[in-house]
Structure formats: C-alpha cells, structure tokens
Design an enzyme around this catalytic site. Structure first.
Site, PDB file in Angstrom:
ATOM      1  N   ASP A  15      20.527  18.267 -16.554  1.00 18.22           N
ATOM      2  CA  ASP A  15      21.217  17.029 -16.922  1.00 18.22           C
ATOM      3  C   ASP A  15      22.695  17.352 -17.125  1.00 18.22           C
ATOM      4  O   ASP A  15      23.075  17.913 -18.151  1.00 18.22           O
ATOM      5  CB  ASP A  15      20.561  16.497 -18.220  1.00 18.22           C
ATOM      6  CG  ASP A  15      21.076  15.126 -18.609  1.00 18.22           C
ATOM      7  OD1 ASP A  15      21.866  14.537 -17.871  1.00 18.22           O
ATOM      8  OD2 ASP A  15      20.654  14.650 -19.692  1.00 18.22           O
TER       9      ASP A  15
ATOM     10  N   GLU B  88      26.738  16.169 -24.968  1.00 20.46           N
ATOM     11  CA  GLU B  88      27.331  15.212 -24.044  1.00 20.46           C
ATOM     12  C   GLU B  88      28.155  14.118 -24.719  1.00 20.46           C
ATOM     13  O   GLU B  88      27.833  12.937 -24.626  1.00 20.46           O
ATOM     14  CB  GLU B  88      26.230  14.570 -23.203  1.00 20.46           C
ATOM     15  CG  GLU B  88      25.030  14.043 -23.986  1.00 20.46           C
ATOM     16  CD  GLU B  88      24.025  13.344 -23.069  1.00 20.46           C
ATOM     17  OE1 GLU B  88      24.427  12.440 -22.333  1.00 20.46           O
ATOM     18  OE2 GLU B  88      22.837  13.723 -23.098  1.00 20.46           O
TER      19      GLU B  88
ATOM     20  N   HIS C  84      14.677  13.349 -21.304  1.00 23.79           N
ATOM     21  CA  HIS C  84      14.692  13.152 -22.761  1.00 23.79           C
ATOM     22  C   HIS C  84      13.373  13.765 -23.227  1.00 23.79           C
ATOM     23  O   HIS C  84      12.348  13.105 -23.262  1.00 23.79           O
ATOM     24  CB  HIS C  84      14.808  11.674 -23.120  1.00 23.79           C
ATOM     25  CG  HIS C  84      16.125  11.086 -22.671  1.00 23.79           C
ATOM     26  ND1 HIS C  84      16.352   9.748 -22.582  1.00 23.79           N
ATOM     27  CD2 HIS C  84      17.279  11.681 -22.283  1.00 23.79           C
ATOM     28  CE1 HIS C  84      17.600   9.544 -22.160  1.00 23.79           C
ATOM     29  NE2 HIS C  84      18.180  10.700 -21.969  1.00 23.79           N
TER      30      HIS C  84
ATOM     31  N   ARG D 233      32.666  11.257 -19.756  1.00 21.77           N
ATOM     32  CA  ARG D 233      31.588  11.975 -20.454  1.00 21.77           C
ATOM     33  C   ARG D 233      31.541  13.375 -19.873  1.00 21.77           C
ATOM     34  O   ARG D 233      31.774  13.551 -18.660  1.00 21.77           O
ATOM     35  CB  ARG D 233      30.237  11.265 -20.272  1.00 21.77           C
ATOM     36  CG  ARG D 233      29.083  12.011 -20.947  1.00 21.77           C
ATOM     37  CD  ARG D 233      27.816  11.169 -21.152  1.00 21.77           C
ATOM     38  NE  ARG D 233      27.176  10.725 -19.931  1.00 21.77           N
ATOM     39  CZ  ARG D 233      27.235   9.499 -19.449  1.00 21.77           C
ATOM     40  NH1 ARG D 233      27.941   8.565 -20.090  1.00 21.77           N
ATOM     41  NH2 ARG D 233      26.630   9.176 -18.335  1.00 21.77           N
TER      42      ARG D 233
ATOM     43  N   HIS E 138      24.557   3.116 -18.415  1.00 22.73           N
ATOM     44  CA  HIS E 138      23.428   3.350 -17.509  1.00 22.73           C
ATOM     45  C   HIS E 138      23.683   2.759 -16.126  1.00 22.73           C
ATOM     46  O   HIS E 138      22.780   2.217 -15.493  1.00 22.73           O
ATOM     47  CB  HIS E 138      22.126   2.790 -18.110  1.00 22.73           C
ATOM     48  CG  HIS E 138      21.680   3.532 -19.326  1.00 22.73           C
ATOM     49  ND1 HIS E 138      20.805   3.029 -20.250  1.00 22.73           N
ATOM     50  CD2 HIS E 138      22.009   4.774 -19.784  1.00 22.73           C
ATOM     51  CE1 HIS E 138      20.613   3.912 -21.229  1.00 22.73           C
ATOM     52  NE2 HIS E 138      21.333   4.978 -20.955  1.00 22.73           N
TER      53      HIS E 138
ATOM     54  N   TYR F 179      34.668   5.806 -23.951  1.00 25.75           N
ATOM     55  CA  TYR F 179      34.615   4.714 -22.971  1.00 25.75           C
ATOM     56  C   TYR F 179      35.523   3.599 -23.469  1.00 25.75           C
ATOM     57  O   TYR F 179      35.276   3.010 -24.523  1.00 25.75           O
ATOM     58  CB  TYR F 179      33.170   4.225 -22.819  1.00 25.75           C
ATOM     59  CG  TYR F 179      32.196   5.380 -22.659  1.00 25.75           C
ATOM     60  CD1 TYR F 179      31.960   5.953 -21.405  1.00 25.75           C
ATOM     61  CD2 TYR F 179      31.565   5.945 -23.774  1.00 25.75           C
ATOM     62  CE1 TYR F 179      31.095   7.035 -21.273  1.00 25.75           C
ATOM     63  CE2 TYR F 179      30.698   7.024 -23.646  1.00 25.75           C
ATOM     64  CZ  TYR F 179      30.476   7.572 -22.395  1.00 25.75           C
ATOM     65  OH  TYR F 179      29.628   8.642 -22.263  1.00 25.75           O
TER      66      TYR F 179
ATOM     67  N   GLU G 158      28.938  16.662 -20.012  1.00 22.17           N
ATOM     68  CA  GLU G 158      27.592  17.016 -20.478  1.00 22.17           C
ATOM     69  C   GLU G 158      27.154  18.365 -19.926  1.00 22.17           C
ATOM     70  O   GLU G 158      27.190  18.598 -18.713  1.00 22.17           O
ATOM     71  CB  GLU G 158      26.591  15.944 -20.010  1.00 22.17           C
ATOM     72  CG  GLU G 158      25.148  16.279 -20.342  1.00 22.17           C
ATOM     73  CD  GLU G 158      24.172  15.128 -20.055  1.00 22.17           C
ATOM     74  OE1 GLU G 158      24.456  14.326 -19.143  1.00 22.17           O
ATOM     75  OE2 GLU G 158      23.142  15.064 -20.738  1.00 22.17           O
TER      76      GLU G 158
ATOM     77  N   ASP H  36       0.815  -1.216   0.000  1.00 22.26           N
ATOM     78  CA  ASP H  36       0.000   0.000   0.000  1.00 22.26           C
ATOM     79  C   ASP H  36       0.854   1.275   0.000  1.00 22.26           C
ATOM     80  O   ASP H  36       0.392   2.348   0.375  1.00 22.26           O
ATOM     81  CB  ASP H  36      -0.949  -0.004   1.203  1.00 22.26           C
ATOM     82  CG  ASP H  36      -0.198  -0.121   2.511  1.00 22.26           C
ATOM     83  OD1 ASP H  36       1.041  -0.297   2.464  1.00 22.26           O
ATOM     84  OD2 ASP H  36      -0.832  -0.042   3.575  1.00 22.26           O
TER      85      ASP H  36
ATOM     86  N   HIS I  14      20.162  15.392 -26.781  1.00 25.46           N
ATOM     87  CA  HIS I  14      18.715  15.130 -26.749  1.00 25.46           C
ATOM     88  C   HIS I  14      18.046  16.411 -26.278  1.00 25.46           C
ATOM     89  O   HIS I  14      18.682  17.258 -25.631  1.00 25.46           O
ATOM     90  CB  HIS I  14      18.367  13.933 -25.849  1.00 25.46           C
ATOM     91  CG  HIS I  14      18.896  14.032 -24.444  1.00 25.46           C
ATOM     92  ND1 HIS I  14      18.297  14.784 -23.454  1.00 25.46           N
ATOM     93  CD2 HIS I  14      19.991  13.481 -23.852  1.00 25.46           C
ATOM     94  CE1 HIS I  14      18.983  14.668 -22.330  1.00 25.46           C
ATOM     95  NE2 HIS I  14      20.037  13.893 -22.538  1.00 25.46           N
TER      96      HIS I  14
ATOM     97  N   ASP J 118      26.769  11.535 -13.557  1.00 26.10           N
ATOM     98  CA  ASP J 118      25.728  12.071 -14.457  1.00 26.10           C
ATOM     99  C   ASP J 118      24.503  12.245 -13.575  1.00 26.10           C
ATOM    100  O   ASP J 118      23.849  11.266 -13.195  1.00 26.10           O
ATOM    101  CB  ASP J 118      25.471  11.076 -15.595  1.00 26.10           C
ATOM    102  CG  ASP J 118      24.460  11.608 -16.617  1.00 26.10           C
ATOM    103  OD1 ASP J 118      23.755  12.593 -16.327  1.00 26.10           O
ATOM    104  OD2 ASP J 118      24.373  11.008 -17.708  1.00 26.10           O
TER     105      ASP J 118
ATOM    106  N   HIS K 165      26.954   6.302 -27.908  1.00 26.71           N
ATOM    107  CA  HIS K 165      25.670   6.997 -27.757  1.00 26.71           C
ATOM    108  C   HIS K 165      25.688   8.286 -28.571  1.00 26.71           C
ATOM    109  O   HIS K 165      26.693   8.631 -29.189  1.00 26.71           O
ATOM    110  CB  HIS K 165      25.349   7.260 -26.281  1.00 26.71           C
ATOM    111  CG  HIS K 165      26.340   8.112 -25.546  1.00 26.71           C
ATOM    112  ND1 HIS K 165      26.356   9.481 -25.631  1.00 26.71           N
ATOM    113  CD2 HIS K 165      27.350   7.784 -24.689  1.00 26.71           C
ATOM    114  CE1 HIS K 165      27.312   9.957 -24.851  1.00 26.71           C
ATOM    115  NE2 HIS K 165      27.941   8.951 -24.279  1.00 26.71           N
TER     116      HIS K 165
HETATM  117  N1  GLY Z   1      21.180  11.486 -17.873  1.00 23.03           N
HETATM  118  C1  GLY Z   1      20.551  10.964 -19.021  1.00 23.03           C
HETATM  119  C2  GLY Z   1      21.230  11.373 -20.228  1.00 23.03           C
HETATM  120  O1  GLY Z   1      22.287  11.970 -20.179  1.00 23.03           O
HETATM  121  O2  GLY Z   1      20.728  11.191 -21.316  1.00 23.03           O
HETATM  122 MN    MN Z   2      21.704  13.740 -21.234  1.00 28.28          MN
HETATM  123 MN    MN Z   3      23.029  12.937 -18.373  1.00 25.65          MN
END
Ligand code: GLY
Ligand code: MN
Ligand code: MN
Length: 437
Positions: free
Chosen positions: A269, A382, A359, A403, A241, A386, A405, A37, A352, A258, A348
């Site tokens: 982000d 970003e 996103h 990375r 991820h 890697y 970003e 619940d 975005h 991140d 990647h």
């Molecule tokens: N943190 C999600 C991305 O960078 O797309």
């Molecule tokens: Mn992002």
């Molecule tokens: Mn991100």
C-alpha cells in the site's frame, strides 16, 4: 520444489494451543458472480488461506483440537475430469492432503454428513457466524443434527466463539514467510510507482497511468492490485477514495497515486504525489514538504513499546504547526488538536494494519487504550493534506492534495520502511522524473 507447508502448520498449532479443546470451522470465500454467468476473478478467504495455503474455491478447513494438538481436515472439490477440461486443475482431496501438509481430506459433498460427528461431544466451536449466510446455514444444520442426538448421550458445543477474533491476534504479527512475501509485494509496487513517475506527461489520461501500474504489477507476478488504484490529478487528489481515474492530467498539476499490488495473498500500500511536469511549484512544494515532515515524525514514532496512535499524534502535531506557519490555521497547536480543526485539511487517520488484507486484521483497541507496537507487525504511515478551494484560503493552495504513504515493519530497534525504494523527497522525485525519456 514443493510448497513449504511448515508456516501453515505452525499457524494451526498456535491457534490450537490457545483453543486447547474444540473444533474450528473456517471456510474459504465463495466464487462471486459479476454479471449473468461471468465471475469476478477468484480470491480466497484470508483466514482460510492463512491456515492452509489452499487456493481453490469450495473448500473448508475443519480443525479438530484435542489437548492443544490440531488435526487439520480439509473438505474440497473432488477430482472431475470433465470440469477440469473447462475450469482447470483441481487437486482433489488426496493430492491436497499431501501437497498442503494436512492430516485428512474429503470431498466437499461429504461435509454435511461428517460435520455433526466432528462437532459432537466437543466443548466449543470456533466459527465466524454472520459472515456468510450460506455457511451459517450449514453450521446451524450441523449443530441441530448433534442436538438431535442428545438423548443418545451426545453433547453439542456449549460455546460458539468468533474465530476471527482469535485469528486476528495471530495475524497481526507476521512470521518470516509473511515478511518475505510482503517485502516482495512492496518491491513490485515500488517499481510500479517509479514507472508511473517516469511515464507521466501533461495531456495523459489518469487511466493511462493506471495501466502503467497494472503492467508492472502483473509483469512481476503479482496477481492483482490489493485495492482499486487511485490515480488522482489536480483537484481529484482531494477526493480521498477517487477511483474513476478518467480525467486528463494537466501541466502544473500534482498527481496522487495510491496503489499497491497483492502478491501471493499479501497486500502492499503505497502513495506518492508528484508533479505532472516533473517540477513542484513553490506552493506545491510547501504543502509537500509539510506532509513529508509529518510522515517523518510519524515514522519516528513507530517502534516497539510505542502505542498504535503515537504515529498519528506525531503527524497531526507537525501538520498543525505547519498549517499555522503557512497561515492556513490560526491559534495554538494544542487548541487546533483539541478542537480537531486540522480535520478540515487532514480528515483520515495515519495508520492501519497491513497484511493479507490492505486494512488488515489486528486490534485497534486493547481494553481502554491503543495496542502497543511489537516487532513483526506491519502498519502503514500515510499522512496527507487536502486543500479545497475556499474564500479564506490563498488561491495558490487551492486543489492541492498530497498524501505520502509507506509500509512500516516494526523491528527490535524501531521500524523499517519496506517501501523505501520509491523516490519520496522533492529532490529524489524531481531527479527520478528528470530521467524521463
Ligand atoms: N489504499 C488504501 C489506504 O491507503 O488505506
Ligand atoms: Mn493505506
Ligand atoms: Mn493507500
């Protein structure tokens, strides 16, 4: 001071001008059970909130449009003294109508009875069929109820249009109030990253660093993270991820964070990668400088009139040249790009849309091509690199994952990084970390 409802009304007007004639039905998100619940913390639906600012569950906006002019009807939970003792304040229809600047409001329990009449004799219905089976059933029943009136001369909407496509076109360009909120979200997230850089120590657990981020988010009023925070030490940075955040940080490793907060319905982000001990090694620095150069090239390609993929293409070209210079890829840059061999290290995309959702809503295709960037849009930049352990890779590069970003607001002149207040160059990061207690 009351809620400034003018932005919500302006958004409803923009939708109505396009609709001209019809009805849009836009429910908010349901409460969701976590276990037995206990519910997940409630989060409104982004489309619904974009048009109303209303935060309570069990609500739906029914927007009637005639000759391009909207009438905003809200159905929401009624006042209930007993439930409010347990669950807290509810506006109820009367106050909701007043506070949120709507035209009319009713108890949600009256929706089934009122909706057929609202839909009857209207040419089109805008609704997100397929998103929520419970709402699909409600809308299907209402349409069926109108159809039953056919012999009395009532007509059922002929066209059912996915309202998301229409709202996505509006949401991709942010208005002044949205940009203001996104700037504040970016500012809080920047503080969190700076705090993490100052807090990190060898031997610390990744979740301890995550706690520093969350502390800074909440302390400045952000309601939650915009997405699960990634705190990835050493080899974990190569897992895109990674969210378990349960390993110990070692001297000599990089840590990739991140993380961004959600403030008043808007995401930020940010990714930063920095050395646990405060100093980049030579190999770490080589990879870091390469990603930084790729990001600079990508940022330079964010400007009105450029297309959405240009930042990605710019980043990939710089990365390919750098990977060649470091001996990690061979052959011509054009061949690496044509054969997508860079994807071994950069798998990647670079950008975005960013807004209410991390996103965010917005097109990635217009006809046969990419959308063209325009002032008021916000996108991330970003790039990353890697490097996993492999026999053909010099050992000094193994397990390095970087990375970087930032969140870019497209301006008349180019773009502005609204996350710029977070150390990013090697010198800035090392200087900031040198200030650790
Ligand atoms: N943190 C999600 C991305 O960078 O797309
Ligand atoms: Mn992002
Ligand atoms: Mn991100």
């Amino acid at each position: 001071m009351g809620l400034d409802t003018t932005h919500y009304a302006a958004r409803r007007r923009r939708l109505a001008e396009r609709m001209v004639d019809g009805v849009a039905v836009i429910p908010t998100a349901p409460e969701r059970l976590r276990n037995r619940d206990t519910h997940y913390p409630y989060r409104h639906d982004s489309y619904f909130h974009y048009l109303t600012g209303f935060d309570e569950p069990e609500a739906v906006l029914v927007l009637e449009v005639r000759a391009g002019v909207p009438t905003a009807n809200l159905f929401c939970r009624p006042k209930d003294a007993e439930r409010e003792i347990w669950d807290g304040f509810r506006h109820g229809p009367e106050a909701a109508c007043e506070v949120f600047g709507l035209d009319a409001a009713w108890p949600i329990g009256e929706l089934d009875a009122r909706l057929p009449e609202i839909l009857a004799d209207r040419p089109r219905l805008l609704y997100a069929f397929g998103h929520d089976p419970t709402w699909d059933g409600c809308i299907a029943r209402a349409l069926e109820a109108v159809r039953q009136l056919a012999r009395s001369g009532r007509t059922t909407p002929e066209a059912i249009v996915d309202v998301r496509a229409w709202l996505d076109r509006l949401r991709v360009t942010k208005d002044a109030s949205e940009i203001d909120t996104m700037r504040r979200a970016a500012e809080i997230s920047g503080r969190a990253h700076r705090r993490a850089m100052r807090s990190v120590r060898a031997g610390m657990w990744e979740y301890e660093l995550e706690a520093e981020l969350l502390y800074e988010f909440r302390r400045h009023g952000a309601q939650s993270p915009a997405y699960p925070s990634i705190v990835a030490g050493g080899a974990s940075a190569c897992v895109l991820h990674y969210v378990s955040n349960d390993r110990q940080l070692a001297d000599g490793d990089l840590v990739l964070i991140d993380a961004g907060c959600e403030l008043d319905g808007y995401a930020s982000d940010i990714t930063r990668t920095f050395p646990v001990n405060g100093r980049f090694s030579v190999a770490q620095r080589e990879i870091y400088e390469l990603v930084l150069a790729a990001q600079a090239a990508a940022v330079a390609a964010v400007a009105p009139g450029r297309h959405f993929n240009e930042p990605h293409e710019a980043a990939v070209r710089v990365l390919c040249q750098g990977l060649s210079d470091l001996g990690l890829l061979s052959g011509s840059v054009d061949d690496m790009i044509a054969e997508e061999r860079y994807k071994r290290f950069y798998m990647h995309r670079t950008s975005h849309w960013l807004g209410r959702d991390v996103h965010d809503a917005g097109p990635y295709r217009v006809g046969e091509t990419w959308p063209v960037l325009a002032p008021g849009q916000v996108l991330t930049v970003e790039p990353g690199c890697y490097i996993r352990a492999a026999g053909d890779i010099p050992e000094k590069y193994w397990h390095i994952g970087v990375r970087i970003e930032d969140d870019a607001l497209v301006t008349e002149a180019g773009c502005e990084l609204i996350t710029a207040a977070t150390p990013k160059t090697v010198a800035e990061i090392e200087a900031w970390m040198a200030g650790r207690a």
